[in-house]
Design an enzyme around this catalytic site. Sequence first.
Site, PDB file in Angstrom:
ATOM      1  CG  HIS A 161      -0.294  -0.258   2.518  1.00  0.00           C
ATOM      2  ND1 HIS A 161       0.072  -1.531   2.919  1.00  0.00           N
ATOM      3  CD2 HIS A 161       0.107   0.566   3.508  1.00  0.00           C
ATOM      4  CE1 HIS A 161       0.655  -1.472   4.101  1.00  0.00           C
ATOM      5  NE2 HIS A 161       0.702  -0.197   4.481  1.00  0.00           N
ATOM      6  CG  HIS A 170       1.074   5.214   4.012  1.00  0.00           C
ATOM      7  ND1 HIS A 170       0.219   5.183   5.105  1.00  0.00           N
ATOM      8  CD2 HIS A 170       1.790   4.070   4.063  1.00  0.00           C
ATOM      9  CE1 HIS A 170       0.429   4.057   5.786  1.00  0.00           C
ATOM     10  NE2 HIS A 170       1.366   3.366   5.179  1.00  0.00           N
TER      11      HIS A 170
END
Length: 156
Positions: free
Chosen positions: A100, A102
């Site tokens: 992921h 950010h």
Amino acid sequence: MNDCVFCRIAAGDAPAVKVYEDDALCAFLDIRPIVRGHTLVIPKRHAAALADLDAELGAHVFRAGHRLALAIQRSSLAADGANLVLNDGTAAFQTVPHVHLHVIPRRHRDTLRVALGFLLRRPHDPIATAAAIRGGIAALDNEDNPGAGPHEGADE
Ligand code: AMP
Ligand code: ZN
């Protein structure tokens, strides 16, 4: 059933406040944001770490993060910049083993706010925040394609 929470979010089987989605990735608000608008971009196909991630898909994820950072600056959140951060592996403090990126909106002179946010990690009206980000994406789309119809693909 897949026990990866981000796979479940990508599939729509776990709750998340999504701000953008396409066939290969989705972006949603971090449940414990450092600042308002803190967003995560994930590939839909599971990859625990960078070593497992197809490079083209990684480039697509970064492109989406790049665009989101610009959209958040256009949005009513009026960010002045962003931190784009990817923690790869537990050595780098990765806590959710699904890649992921950010996207953390930043403002001028927000150091204290970010330091406090890092400690508190409190949500900030997620529904309104997501609407603001979607508005920024639409504004960006409109700048790129003036006169085109409303953007589709954002979901909740
Ligand atoms: P990292 O340390 O890079 O692995 O960060 C994981 C991030 O995922 C943290 O910022 C968490 O707040 C966030 N997170 C964990 N579970 C969820 C969830 N179900 N929905 C949204 N964000 C989440
Ligand atoms: Zn996963």
